[in-house]
Structure formats: structure tokens, C-alpha cells
Design a protein around this motif. Structure first.
Motif, PDB file in Angstrom:
ATOM      1  N   CYS A   1    -101.708  94.037 118.606  1.00  0.00           N
ATOM      2  CA  CYS A   1    -101.462  92.592 119.085  1.00  0.00           C
ATOM      3  C   CYS A   1    -102.797  92.259 119.842  1.00  0.00           C
ATOM      4  O   CYS A   1    -103.636  92.925 119.830  1.00  0.00           O
ATOM      5  CB  CYS A   1    -100.468  92.543 119.932  1.00  0.00           C
ATOM      6  N   SER A   2    -102.685  90.873 120.458  1.00  0.00           N
ATOM      7  CA  SER A   2    -103.947  90.378 120.963  1.00  0.00           C
ATOM      8  C   SER A   2    -104.146  90.728 122.434  1.00  0.00           C
ATOM      9  O   SER A   2    -105.153  90.592 123.079  1.00  0.00           O
ATOM     10  CB  SER A   2    -103.489  89.134 121.203  1.00  0.00           C
TER      11      SER A   2
ATOM     12  N   ILE B   1    -105.178  85.655 115.972  1.00  0.00           N
ATOM     13  CA  ILE B   1    -103.799  85.726 116.358  1.00  0.00           C
ATOM     14  C   ILE B   1    -102.862  85.528 114.885  1.00  0.00           C
ATOM     15  O   ILE B   1    -102.085  86.261 114.824  1.00  0.00           O
ATOM     16  CB  ILE B   1    -103.256  84.424 117.475  1.00  0.00           C
TER      17      ILE B   1
ATOM     18  N   LEU C   1    -103.453  88.905 113.329  1.00  0.00           N
ATOM     19  CA  LEU C   1    -102.516  90.074 113.874  1.00  0.00           C
ATOM     20  C   LEU C   1    -101.044  89.875 113.537  1.00  0.00           C
ATOM     21  O   LEU C   1    -100.473  90.610 113.298  1.00  0.00           O
ATOM     22  CB  LEU C   1    -102.640  89.838 115.346  1.00  0.00           C
ATOM     23  N   ALA C   2    -100.386  88.658 113.584  1.00  0.00           N
ATOM     24  CA  ALA C   2     -99.121  88.117 113.265  1.00  0.00           C
ATOM     25  C   ALA C   2     -99.006  88.778 111.628  1.00  0.00           C
ATOM     26  O   ALA C   2     -97.895  89.191 111.559  1.00  0.00           O
ATOM     27  CB  ALA C   2     -98.777  86.984 113.309  1.00  0.00           C
TER      28      ALA C   2
ATOM     29  N   GLN D   1     -98.726  92.652 111.889  1.00  0.00           N
ATOM     30  CA  GLN D   1     -97.518  92.857 112.636  1.00  0.00           C
ATOM     31  C   GLN D   1     -96.376  92.885 111.589  1.00  0.00           C
ATOM     32  O   GLN D   1     -95.410  93.872 111.302  1.00  0.00           O
ATOM     33  CB  GLN D   1     -97.388  92.037 113.644  1.00  0.00           C
TER      34      GLN D   1
ATOM     35  N   TYR E   1     -89.228  96.662 118.700  1.00  0.00           N
ATOM     36  CA  TYR E   1     -90.544  96.229 118.330  1.00  0.00           C
ATOM     37  C   TYR E   1     -91.131  95.815 119.732  1.00  0.00           C
ATOM     38  O   TYR E   1     -90.545  95.259 120.538  1.00  0.00           O
ATOM     39  CB  TYR E   1     -90.259  94.997 117.678  1.00  0.00           C
TER      40      TYR E   1
ATOM     41  N   THR F   1     -94.946  94.650 121.881  1.00  0.00           N
ATOM     42  CA  THR F   1     -96.099  94.110 122.063  1.00  0.00           C
ATOM     43  C   THR F   1     -96.670  93.935 123.555  1.00  0.00           C
ATOM     44  O   THR F   1     -95.690  93.725 124.378  1.00  0.00           O
ATOM     45  CB  THR F   1     -96.864  92.825 121.172  1.00  0.00           C
TER      46      THR F   1
ATOM     47  N   SER G   1     -98.498  91.428 124.324  1.00  0.00           N
ATOM     48  CA  SER G   1     -98.904  89.985 124.371  1.00  0.00           C
ATOM     49  C   SER G   1     -98.036  89.014 125.064  1.00  0.00           C
ATOM     50  O   SER G   1     -96.777  89.321 125.041  1.00  0.00           O
ATOM     51  CB  SER G   1     -98.817  89.754 122.550  1.00  0.00           C
TER      52      SER G   1
ATOM     53  N   GLU H   1     -96.632  86.089 118.054  1.00  0.00           N
ATOM     54  CA  GLU H   1     -96.825  87.568 117.874  1.00  0.00           C
ATOM     55  C   GLU H   1     -95.383  88.132 118.337  1.00  0.00           C
ATOM     56  O   GLU H   1     -95.057  89.216 117.991  1.00  0.00           O
ATOM     57  CB  GLU H   1     -97.826  88.281 118.965  1.00  0.00           C
ATOM     58  N   ASN H   2     -94.522  87.506 119.115  1.00  0.00           N
ATOM     59  CA  ASN H   2     -93.399  87.995 119.732  1.00  0.00           C
ATOM     60  C   ASN H   2     -92.222  87.278 119.050  1.00  0.00           C
ATOM     61  O   ASN H   2     -91.529  87.502 117.926  1.00  0.00           O
ATOM     62  CB  ASN H   2     -93.567  87.622 121.188  1.00  0.00           C
TER      63      ASN H   2
ATOM     64  N   GLN I   1     -92.017  85.817 115.639  1.00  0.00           N
ATOM     65  CA  GLN I   1     -92.226  86.938 114.777  1.00  0.00           C
ATOM     66  C   GLN I   1     -90.844  87.539 114.509  1.00  0.00           C
ATOM     67  O   GLN I   1     -90.633  87.749 113.173  1.00  0.00           O
ATOM     68  CB  GLN I   1     -93.358  88.100 115.260  1.00  0.00           C
TER      69      GLN I   1
END
Length: 439
Positions: free
Chosen positions: A330-331, A351, A354-355, A358, A377, A379, A381, A386-387, A390
Motif C-alpha cells: 500500500c501507499s 495509488i 497499488l489498488a 491489491q 484485509y 493496509t 493506508s 486502497e481501503n 477496494q
């Protein structure tokens, strides 16, 4: 920008400027750069190097604003490092306990160690003019500069947190405390705190974590009681929630994916010492050495493998897992207060990339999970893409995936727990727990 060799002779400020150059111009992590220069210095100087270089990372926009005001034109080529030396000088003058005389004199002298003796006059003039013009006392009317963050991240936090954005940005710039997790297979919280009391180490206990210690002051971790015996691990409070939310049980097969440096792996073993099999997987061979070292010190038995989480054919034995912890790449925007160089190493377009990574890992690991199994899951972040965004998309796309709420307010459209930087003294973190349909 072409590579810059480490100064031939050690010099505290020249070495520090080299570290700053490596981070900002070469995209190197502070951990990697500091490790190289700290081999040349004693413990006290190493602490100074870390404090100063990371301090510059925290205050960079303001320092650069001052530099642009004071420098007629940018330096180029192999002289560019002198700009980073000046940034260090400005930081010392305004944000450190270094005497004004040493901040100027020693910084000017360091130019010679950077093969820039001819620019000593320039360094001296810039630092003297900074003092003479009292720039530090003149307010800068720019919220982004004052935030200490790159523009893209400032705006991303604004979009994600709205009225709470200023608080999140302030906590992102705060100093992070050191958390310890007591290894309850080797000692008890009571015994460990008694040992700390005997050594005169100050700490507080956490209301939210039953086996956690928060150190009051910066300490030499290796000198704390019980370090060699594996009585504790260094692990932030947010990261300590992983094993709690995963809920490992006896006689289960568990995968800790992207496991380095092994903090969560160790905690899984401590919470379920009679589980059948724990696999710590990571793609980075050098970081897996840290996992091995930590498991050895903590006296935990786990299987450790190098492998790409998105390509399991190279490491998976074909047996499904009861539980999977995916600590996804992640970031790392939630741990900037702990690693302030991250804000300059990450870029806005990272970002989306990364997404996508992921999601690819998530889709792959879902196929390795038993029906009725749990995937957590995680992160470090604070960015929704990303969270929660996602996981909401994954739930929508995956018929046999169900949300197992961690909090009372979760829904499949707004899943998981987002921990903000500084919340209960923890790092920024995100968790979502998913269960695979048994049918």
C-alpha cells in the motif's frame, strides 16, 4: 539526477545532506540511506543523523520555500547536493536544539566534504541572510506549505476526511510513540512491566490492548529487559489488532501474506500456539531475513517462504487455508508520522497502481481460502481507494464473499474499520474481515 557517491571522509552534516539527497533525488528510503552512513558514526551521532534528516522530510515544503526566497537560481548537476545541505542548515536554525553558531559554521564547513568547497561562501551567505531577514518569523500564507505534505496528498486527505482533514494532517506530522507487544508465550505482562520498573523505563499501558506497552521516552530497544530472551516485539497498536481481528484458532492452517518484518506473524502464533501451520510469505528476500531473525528471537516456529502472492504456483502446497491475513502492499500513508520520507517517495499515480495490485492479490488469495474461511484485509493506508472502496468493490464482484463486521457501523457498501493517525495513539490503518461462503 545522477547517483552521488557517499562522501569519502565521514562528516556529520555532509553525510546527512547525502541522505537527504538520496531520498529526494534518487527515491531511496531513509532506512536504506541512514543504514549506510550510520556505519561510520557512533550511537549519539546516529541519533542526530536520524533526527535531522527525518526532520527535514517533515518540514520540507517550508524549507524549500525559504530556499527559493534566498537562492538566486537553483544549483545543478553535482552541486545539487549543496541545496540539500542548505536545507539541513535551515532546519537546524529553526527547528533544532543545535546552536546557531554550529548550525551555520559546521554546515558551511561540510560543503568541502561534498566536493563543493567553492560554494562555502554561498552556503554561508544563504544561512546568514535567513537569520538577518528573520524569515522564520514571517508567516507563509499557503496551507499546503504549512502542512508539510505534497500537494496531491494534502488534497487526497481533504477529499477523504472533509471536516476532519486538518486533524488527520496534523497527526500525520506528529511524532509516533513506540509500542511494544509482550510475547505471552515467554513472559507475562506483569513480569515484563516489573522488569521495566526495575530498569527505570517509563511507560503506559493501553486500554485497548491487553498485552501492549507504550514507551514514554525514546529507548534503545535492544537494551530493554528481556530483548535477547524474546520477551517482547516492537509493534504499533494498530498493527497489534491484526491477530485480534483474524482470530486464529488451534489446528488451523494460516497464511500471513506480505509478512515482513514478521510482527503480525509472531502475534498470530502467540494468540494460537497450537495452530497446525503458519506460513509467513513475502516477495522480498532481504526483508524475510528480518522475519527469520524476529521468529528466532521470539522462539516461534513458522514456515517462511519467499514468493509473489499473486503467483502461488511457486510457493503454495495446494492445501487450502483456514485463515489468511493479507497485509497488502500500500501507499503507507498511515505511517508517515513514523516514516516521514514516505510522503516524498510516494506519487499520486502510485495509488491507482497499488489498488490494482491489491485487487490482483486479493482475487488470487481468495482462491486459496477454504469455504467458511476468514480473510483479513489490512493496509497501513488512510486513502479510501486502497481501503473501503477496494473492499466494497470486491464484495460486489465476488458472490461467495461476505463481510464479517469488525465494527457496528459497517455495511458492504462502507466496509471495514479505518483507523486515523493518532487515534488512541495508533498509526493510520485499515482492516476489513471477509468470510467465504461455506456452500
Amino acid at each position: 539526477m545522477k547517483p552521488l557517491p557517499l562522501p569519502k571522509q565521514k562528516n556529520l552534516r555532509a553525510d546527512c545532506a547525502w541522505v537527504i539527497y538520496q531520498i529526494l533525488e534518487q527515491g531511496k528510503s531513509s532506512r536504506e540511506c541512514l543504514e549506510r552512513v550510520q556505519r561510520r558514526h557512533n550511537a549519539r551521532d546516529n541519533a542526530w543523523l536520524q533526527e535531522m534528516s527525518l526532520g527535514v522530510m517533515r518540514r520540507l515544503p517550508l524549507l524549500q520555500h525559504w530556499l527559493r526566497t534566498l537562492l538566486d537560481r537553483p544549483l545543478k548537476g553535482n552541486k545539487k547536493v549543496v541545496e540539500h545541505l542548505i536545507l539541513l542548515g535551515l532546519y537546524q536554525l529553526n527547528f533544532s536544539r543545535v546552536s546557531k553558531h554550529a548550525a551555520v559554521g559546521e554546515t558551511v564547513a561540510a560543503a568541502s566534504h561534498l566536493n563543493a568547497a567553492g560554494l562555502k561562501g554561498l552556503v554561508n551567505a544563504v544561512l546568514r541572510n535567513f537569520q538577518r531577514e528573520e524569515l522564520a518569523s514571517k508567516p507563509v500564507d499557503d496551507a499546503i506549505i504549512n502542512s508539510g505534505l505534497p500537494k496531491w496528498l494534502y488534497k487526497a486527505i481533504e477529499e477523504a476526511y472533509d471536516a476532519d482533514a486538518d486533524h488527520v494532517r496534523n497527526e500525520t506530522n506528529a511524532m509516533a510513540p513506540i509500542w511494544l507487544r509482550v510475547n505471552t508465550l515467554q513472559t507475562s505482562l506483569t513480569a515484563f512491566t516489573e522488569a521495566l520498573d526495575g530498569a527505570g523505563v517509563q511507560y503506559t499501558l493501553s486500554d485497548q490492548h491487553s498485552d501492549a506497552i507504550i514507551l514514554t521516552n525514546r529507548e534503545d530497544i535492544t537494551a530493554l529487559p528481556g530483548f535477547e530472551k524474546g520477551h517482547f516485539a516492537v509493534q504499533d497498536g494498530a498493527a497489534q489488532l491484526a491477530a485480534h481481528y483474524l482470530k486464529p484458532q488451534a489446528n488451523e492452517r494460516i497464511l500471513d501474506c506480505c509478512a515482513a518484518p514478521g510482527g503480525k506473524t509472531g502475534h498470530i502464533v502467540e494468540r494460537a500456539p497450537n495452530t497446525e501451520y503458519v506460513l509467513a510469505l513475502d516477495a522480498d528476500a532481504s526483508r524475510l531475513k528480518r522475519v527469520e531473525e524476529n521468529m528466532t528471537r521470539l522462539k516461534h516456529q513458522v514456515d517462511i517462504k519467499q514468493g509473489d502472492a499473486a503467483a502461488p504456483d511457486s510457493w503454495w502446497d495446494g492445501k487450502l487455508f483456514d485463515r489468511i491475513l493479507l497485509d497488502a502492499p500500500c501507499s503507507a500513508t498511515g505511517v508517515i508520522r513514523r516514516h516521514p520520507d514516505i510522503r516524498w517517495l510516494r506519487k499520486a499515480n502510485d495509488i491507482d497502481n497499488l489498488a490494482q495490485l491489491q485487487r490482483r492479490i486479493l482475487d488470487t488469495l481468495w482462491g486459496l481460502l477454504k469455504p467458511g474461511g476468514t480473510l483479513l484485509y489490512a493496509t497501513c493506508s488512510i486513502l479510501p481507494k486502497e481501503n473501503a472502496t477496494q473492499i466494497a468493490q470486491f464484495l460486489s464482484d465476488t458472490p461467495d464473499a461476505m463481510l464479517s463486521p469488525i465494527t457496528k457501523t459497517e455495511t458492504p457498501e462502507k466496509p471495514g474499520r479505518q483507523i486515523k493517525p493518532g487515534e488512541q495513539q495508533m498509526d493510520g490503518f485499515y482492516y476489513a474481515r471477509l468470510v467465504k461462503s461455506a456452500e
